[in-house]
Design a protein around this motif. Structure first.
Motif, PDB file in Angstrom:
ATOM      1  N   VAL A   2       0.846  -1.186   0.000  1.00 53.47           N
ATOM      2  CA  VAL A   2       0.000   0.000   0.000  1.00 53.47           C
ATOM      3  C   VAL A   2       0.881   1.236   0.000  1.00 53.47           C
ATOM      4  N   GLU A   4       1.485   4.910   1.113  1.00 54.87           N
ATOM      5  CA  GLU A   4       1.037   5.820   2.157  1.00 54.87           C
ATOM      6  C   GLU A   4       1.170   7.244   1.622  1.00 54.87           C
ATOM      7  N   GLU A   6      -0.093  11.410   2.246  1.00 49.59           N
ATOM      8  CA  GLU A   6      -0.687  12.422   3.111  1.00 49.59           C
ATOM      9  C   GLU A   6      -1.236  13.522   2.209  1.00 49.59           C
ATOM     10  N   TYR A  21       3.680  11.923  -1.181  1.00 50.08           N
ATOM     11  CA  TYR A  21       3.988  10.494  -1.091  1.00 50.08           C
ATOM     12  C   TYR A  21       4.889  10.246   0.110  1.00 50.08           C
ATOM     13  N   LYS A  22       4.477   9.316   0.997  1.00 52.37           N
ATOM     14  CA  LYS A  22       5.255   9.006   2.204  1.00 52.37           C
ATOM     15  C   LYS A  22       6.024   7.696   2.101  1.00 52.37           C
ATOM     16  N   ARG A  25       4.229   0.487   2.222  1.00 49.27           N
ATOM     17  CA  ARG A  25       4.220  -0.338   3.428  1.00 49.27           C
ATOM     18  C   ARG A  25       3.444  -1.609   3.160  1.00 49.27           C
ATOM     19  N   VAL A  27       0.682  -4.391   3.977  1.00 53.51           N
ATOM     20  CA  VAL A  27      -0.619  -4.377   4.639  1.00 53.51           C
ATOM     21  C   VAL A  27      -0.692  -5.568   5.574  1.00 53.51           C
ATOM     22  N   VAL A  33      -6.730   0.067   6.063  1.00 49.44           N
ATOM     23  CA  VAL A  33      -6.582   0.786   4.807  1.00 49.44           C
ATOM     24  C   VAL A  33      -7.912   1.464   4.502  1.00 49.44           C
ATOM     25  N   ARG A  35      -9.917   5.387   2.972  1.00 50.51           N
ATOM     26  CA  ARG A  35      -9.879   6.736   2.422  1.00 50.51           C
ATOM     27  C   ARG A  35     -10.460   7.662   3.493  1.00 50.51           C
TER      28      ARG A  35
END
Length: 36
Positions: A2, A4, A6, A21-22, A25, A27, A33, A35
């Motif tokens: 997934v 991540e 922000e 874009y972070k 990772r 899942v 997960v 929205r």
């Protein structure tokens, strides 16, 4: 996996505004997960 991301807000068209874009990772729990 997934991505991540922000963001500040969603547009009326359903797109992210000021997205950052972070990273990726793994899942471990699909319930985590969502929205926001």
């Amino acid at each position: 996996m997934v991505a991540e991301v922000e963001s500040r807000a969603w547009t009326q068209g359903g797109k992210l505004r000021h997205a950052s874009y972070k990273g990726l990772r793994d899942v471990q729990d699909n319930a985590a997960v969502a929205r926001d």
